[in-house]
Design an enzyme around this catalytic site. Structure first.
Site, PDB file in Angstrom:
ATOM      1  N   CYS A  84      25.602 -22.004  74.908  1.00 50.29           N
ATOM      2  CA  CYS A  84      26.692 -22.793  74.332  1.00 50.29           C
ATOM      3  C   CYS A  84      26.837 -24.111  75.083  1.00 50.29           C
ATOM      4  O   CYS A  84      26.899 -25.180  74.481  1.00 50.29           O
ATOM      5  CB  CYS A  84      27.995 -21.993  74.319  1.00 50.29           C
ATOM      6  SG  CYS A  84      27.895 -20.598  73.169  1.00 50.29           S
ATOM      7  N   ARG A  99      22.773 -15.827  83.290  1.00 51.16           N
ATOM      8  CA  ARG A  99      23.021 -14.547  83.978  1.00 51.16           C
ATOM      9  C   ARG A  99      22.181 -13.441  83.366  1.00 51.16           C
ATOM     10  O   ARG A  99      21.849 -12.458  84.000  1.00 51.16           O
ATOM     11  CB  ARG A  99      24.511 -14.181  83.861  1.00 51.16           C
ATOM     12  CG  ARG A  99      25.237 -14.286  85.180  1.00 51.16           C
ATOM     13  CD  ARG A  99      26.668 -13.841  85.033  1.00 51.16           C
ATOM     14  NE  ARG A  99      27.321 -14.534  83.921  1.00 51.16           N
ATOM     15  CZ  ARG A  99      28.473 -14.187  83.401  1.00 51.16           C
ATOM     16  NH1 ARG A  99      29.131 -13.150  83.868  1.00 51.16           N
ATOM     17  NH2 ARG A  99      29.007 -14.866  82.401  1.00 51.16           N
TER      18      ARG A  99
HETATM   19  N1  PCA Z   1      27.628 -17.487  73.040  1.00 53.85           N
HETATM   20  C1  PCA Z   1      26.766 -17.733  74.185  1.00 53.85           C
HETATM   21  C2  PCA Z   1      25.464 -18.172  73.598  1.00 53.85           C
HETATM   22  C3  PCA Z   1      25.509 -17.832  72.160  1.00 53.85           C
HETATM   23  C4  PCA Z   1      26.918 -17.501  71.885  1.00 53.85           C
HETATM   24  O1  PCA Z   1      27.393 -17.260  70.775  1.00 53.85           O
HETATM   25  C5  PCA Z   1      27.381 -18.696  75.196  1.00 53.85           C
HETATM   26  O2  PCA Z   1      28.609 -18.699  75.347  1.00 53.85           O
HETATM   27  O3  PCA Z   1      26.663 -19.445  75.853  1.00 53.85           O
END
Ligand code: PCA
Length: 220
Positions: free
Chosen positions: A145, A92
């Site tokens: 993630c 996004r």
């Molecule tokens: N959260 C993001 C990427 C890095 C992080 O700490 C995510 O939820 O994809």
């Protein structure tokens, strides 16, 4: 037994990322001391181009039995145990290198998704018994993630290690939430660093204890 824990560097305008602070605390202060367990930690860049290469190299160099990825999810009030990694990159917002893939597969030849292999249900139950809010989550999104979840499980499928792999999303730290508004009740939810470190310790202990067993099928 050997475990790899990874966090992420800050992204999206934040100056800190709880997952980075958690892994740094665990590696620096050696506060998680589980007998017979070697713990390795790394902080991954919020970059599709760089994070995947780094994670694959770490997994090949260390050949860990257990992999737990950690990341920030602003807006949640509890620690998640992610259930699934999907074969998609759909950002996004741009990553820290300015890249923003839309509707791209992570691996065009890989399966659509993998289920994570940590004993999620048992971990959530123990976290709650300890007084730490936690729940299984059925989506880790389609950003970095989810990317590391999919890659770690693809690695397990192809190479046989890590044998148990999964991911925990963490709420904001209080010092981040203090500056962030939410629709209701007004300020974003948060959790202390000590509580998050404790949650990771419990996840590791539970994973080792149930390493060769299937997850408890009890409602939580
Ligand atoms: N959260 C993001 C990427 C890095 C992080 O700490 C995510 O939820 O994809």
């Amino acid at each position: 037994m050997r475990a790899l824990l990874t966090g992420f560097e800050p992204f999206g305008g934040d100056k800190i990322n709880p997952s980075e602070l958690v892994v740094k605390r665990i590696s620096g202060e050696k506060i998680v001391d589980i007998s017979g367990l070697e713990i390795y930690t790394a902080v991954l860049p919020v970059s599709f181009r760089r994070a995947g290469v780094l994670l694959k190299n770490l997994l090949d160099d260390l050949r860990p039995d257990i992999y737990i990825g950690l990341g920030q999810w602003a807006g949640i009030s509890y620690v998640t145990l992610e259930r699934i990694g999907v074969n998609i990159k759909d950002a996004r917002t741009p990553d820290n290198d300015g890249e923003q893939p839309i509707d791209e597969p992570i691996d065009p030849d890989g399966p659509v998704a993998y289920f994570t292999t940590l004993p999620k249900r048992a971990i959530v139950k123990r976290l709650r018994e300890t007084g730490i809010p936690s729940a299984i989550s059925n989506t880790a999104g389609t950003f970095l993630c989810n990317y590391v979840i999919y890659l770690s499980l693809h690695h397990s499928a192809l190479k046989g290690y890590p044998k148990r792999a999964g991911f925990m999303h963490l709420p904001l730290l209080p010092e981040q939430a203090a500056h962030r508004r939410s629709d209701w009740p007004g300020i974003a939810p948060s959790m202390s660093l000590d509580t998050m470190v404790k949650a990771v310790e419990i996840a590791l202990k539970t994973t080792i204890e149930l390493f060769d067993k299937s997850d408890e099928k009890t409602p939580i």
